[in-house]
Design a protein around this motif. Structure first.
Motif, PDB file in Angstrom:
ATOM      1  N   HIS A 320      43.552  49.082  30.517  1.00 26.84           N
ATOM      2  CA  HIS A 320      42.440  49.074  31.466  1.00 26.84           C
ATOM      3  C   HIS A 320      42.772  48.424  32.811  1.00 26.84           C
ATOM      4  O   HIS A 320      41.868  48.199  33.604  1.00 26.84           O
ATOM      5  CB  HIS A 320      41.233  48.351  30.843  1.00 26.84           C
ATOM      6  CG  HIS A 320      40.754  48.982  29.567  1.00 26.84           C
ATOM      7  ND1 HIS A 320      40.065  50.171  29.526  1.00 26.84           N
ATOM      8  CD2 HIS A 320      40.895  48.578  28.269  1.00 26.84           C
ATOM      9  CE1 HIS A 320      39.777  50.474  28.274  1.00 26.84           C
ATOM     10  NE2 HIS A 320      40.275  49.525  27.489  1.00 26.84           N
ATOM     11  N   SER A 321      44.046  48.102  33.041  1.00 24.15           N
ATOM     12  CA  SER A 321      44.377  47.456  34.314  1.00 24.15           C
ATOM     13  C   SER A 321      45.840  47.697  34.681  1.00 24.15           C
ATOM     14  O   SER A 321      46.639  48.161  33.857  1.00 24.15           O
ATOM     15  CB  SER A 321      44.095  45.949  34.241  1.00 24.15           C
ATOM     16  OG  SER A 321      44.962  45.340  33.299  1.00 24.15           O
ATOM     17  N   PRO A 323      48.043  44.979  35.977  1.00 23.74           N
ATOM     18  CA  PRO A 323      48.039  43.551  36.322  1.00 23.74           C
ATOM     19  C   PRO A 323      49.187  43.157  37.248  1.00 23.74           C
ATOM     20  O   PRO A 323      50.314  43.642  37.120  1.00 23.74           O
ATOM     21  CB  PRO A 323      48.176  42.866  34.969  1.00 23.74           C
ATOM     22  CG  PRO A 323      48.884  43.855  34.113  1.00 23.74           C
ATOM     23  CD  PRO A 323      48.401  45.203  34.567  1.00 23.74           C
ATOM     24  N   LEU A 346      42.174  45.129  37.602  1.00 25.40           N
ATOM     25  CA  LEU A 346      41.343  46.032  36.801  1.00 25.40           C
ATOM     26  C   LEU A 346      41.182  47.372  37.495  1.00 25.40           C
ATOM     27  O   LEU A 346      41.006  47.447  38.715  1.00 25.40           O
ATOM     28  CB  LEU A 346      39.958  45.428  36.566  1.00 25.40           C
ATOM     29  CG  LEU A 346      39.884  44.148  35.708  1.00 25.40           C
ATOM     30  CD1 LEU A 346      38.437  43.746  35.526  1.00 25.40           C
ATOM     31  CD2 LEU A 346      40.557  44.363  34.377  1.00 25.40           C
ATOM     32  N   SER A 351      36.300  48.520  35.207  1.00 30.93           N
ATOM     33  CA  SER A 351      35.954  47.139  35.535  1.00 30.93           C
ATOM     34  C   SER A 351      34.679  46.688  34.868  1.00 30.93           C
ATOM     35  O   SER A 351      34.549  45.519  34.489  1.00 30.93           O
ATOM     36  CB  SER A 351      35.833  46.987  37.053  1.00 30.93           C
ATOM     37  OG  SER A 351      34.813  47.847  37.556  1.00 30.93           O
ATOM     38  N   THR A 376      33.989  39.452  33.398  1.00 35.94           N
ATOM     39  CA  THR A 376      34.654  39.983  34.585  1.00 35.94           C
ATOM     40  C   THR A 376      34.083  39.283  35.813  1.00 35.94           C
ATOM     41  O   THR A 376      32.875  39.019  35.866  1.00 35.94           O
ATOM     42  CB  THR A 376      34.422  41.502  34.699  1.00 35.94           C
ATOM     43  OG1 THR A 376      34.848  42.129  33.488  1.00 35.94           O
ATOM     44  CG2 THR A 376      35.199  42.094  35.860  1.00 35.94           C
ATOM     45  N   ASP A 381      37.568  42.528  39.662  1.00 29.64           N
ATOM     46  CA  ASP A 381      39.023  42.663  39.723  1.00 29.64           C
ATOM     47  C   ASP A 381      39.727  41.800  38.687  1.00 29.64           C
ATOM     48  O   ASP A 381      40.880  42.052  38.356  1.00 29.64           O
ATOM     49  CB  ASP A 381      39.522  42.297  41.125  1.00 29.64           C
ATOM     50  CG  ASP A 381      41.025  42.476  41.250  1.00 29.64           C
ATOM     51  OD1 ASP A 381      41.477  43.639  41.138  1.00 29.64           O
ATOM     52  OD2 ASP A 381      41.729  41.469  41.444  1.00 29.64           O
TER      53      ASP A 381
END
Length: 402
Positions: A320-321, A323, A346, A351, A376, A381
């Motif tokens: 999901h990101s 990083p 993210l 997000s 979050t 982010d």
């Protein structure tokens, strides 16, 4: 008559109750039939034959008593199936009519007492209230009064010994019938409970396999995908590094195969040190800068639970990101362990979306008495996962997770 003898109960449920009762129903039927034949039919039919001299009348008497017995067996099934008394009272009405008919036809013989006693037997089977003993005692007194004072030939008048014997048989028979009905009902309930336990056991095992497949194989597959993508990008510029990434992906594939076998056999155990090292290596290979702080670590079931948390958390980060910075912290604070893993980068579409794997993390953490929180930041982010575990796992939760 069909509606009277078949209350509001589906036939499928009726026969399913009979099948579930099985041997208990057979023993109950034999027990009640034995009590009725030995204590009511045989002596009653004999006395009717002696008083009237008619064999056909004695056969009629025995047949009517046995018909009442069949109604009693019918009621036993309804009792075990949980049908309330307000639906089974027609059975009492039918057997009362039979008893009244016997009392009129056999008024010159001591037969009516046995037929009236069958009303008590049916009440003992159908009624759940303990007041049924009072009702049956009242019916028994009426039956005894008819037995003693109803006009009948002198030759058939009972003596004291016969009266005492009848009372003893009645009391013992009442207790036996009540106990038999209770045993049949409990047997059906026990069989239903065992079936429910089996169903829940299968469901629990399916849930375990599903959760472990998601947590373990999902992580491995994501890792394999990332390493093969990296190897493909490096193939033209750094063949040595590309080769190392390909070998790492091959190792992960072998590990995934072993994990799948462990999941199937329920022998899969997660190692916290190995998971922490793999998480750091995988995040750094993705290009993220990791800030790590590892202090005292838990042991036993707590360590295994946290290992699963680390694996699933890293899988979520990779899915999901993208990083750039990651933080991983595990410390002990007083009587609890605190684990925090956070990342930025993210993806916009993810997000604010709930992550399916977080439900598995929450379930594992709560099983060992811990707490879980995921949040979050306002910009959407940065994502942070915080898990708190007790210093000592609950006794019932030690060992491999179910």
């Amino acid at each position: 008559m069909k509606h009277l003898l078949w209350p509001v109960l589906g036939k499928a449920l009726y026969w399913r109750t009979v099948r579930v009762g099985g041997r208990a129903f057979a023993l109950a039927a034999i027990g009640i039939a034995g009590i009725v034949v030995g204590g009511v039919v045989t002596p009653g039919a004999t006395k009717v034959l002696e008083a009237s001299g008619s064999f056909s009348l004695s056969v009629w008497y025995a047949g009517l008593i046995l018909l009442q017995t069949l109604i009693c067996m019918h009621g036993l099934v309804f009792r075990a199936a949980g049908v309330p008394f307000r639906q089974t009272w027609p059975l009492i009405a039918v057997t009362t009519l039979i008893a009244s008919f016997v009392a009129i036809v056999f008024h010159d013989a001591p037969g009516p007492a046995g037929s009236i006693a069958m009303i008590c037997v049916l009440l003992l089977v159908l009624a759940r209230s303990e007041w049924v003993w009072v009702v049956c005692a009242g019916i028994g007194m009426v039956s005894l009064a008819l037995f003693l004072w109803w006009p009948m030939p002198d030759s058939s008048s009972p003596n004291t010994l016969a009266v005492v014997q009848s009372i003893v048989v009645g009391v013992v028979g009442a207790i036996a019938v009540r106990a038999t009905a209770w045993l049949a009902a409990r047997t059906v309930e026990l069989a239903a409970a065992n079936a429910e336990i089996s169903r829940l056991t299968v469901q629990k095992e399916r849930t375990r396999i599903s959760r472990d497949l998601h947590d373990r194989l999902g992580h491995n597959l994501v890792s394999i995908m990332l390493r093969t993508e990296l190897a493909e990008r490096l193939a033209a510029v750094d063949t040595a590094q590309a080769s190392r990434e390909s070998k790492a992906a091959h190792v992960l594939a072998q590990q995934a195969l072993q994990d799948m076998r462990g999941i199937a056999h329920g022998t899969l155990v997660a190692d916290l040190d190995a998971e922490l090292a793999a998480a750091i290596d995988l995040l750094e290979s993705r290009g993220a800068a990791c800030r790590i702080r590892i202090g005292e670590q838990p042991e036993g079931a707590l360590a295994e639970t946290l290992a699963w948390v680390v694996r699933e958390a890293v899988t979520n980060i990779l899915k999901h990101s993208q990083p750039v910075n990651c933080e991983l912290e595990l410390i002990r604070v007083g009587d609890r362990f605190e684990f925090v893993i956070a990342n930025d980068g993210l993806l916009a579409a993810d997000s604010a979306a709930p992550r399916h794997g977080l439900a598995g993390i929450a379930e594992r953490v709560e099983r060992v008495g811990g707490t879980y929180d995921a949040d979050t930041d306002a910009d959407g982010d940065r994502f942070e996962l915080r898990v708190t575990l007790p210093a000592t796992a609950p006794r019932q939760e030690t060992g491999t997770p179910a």
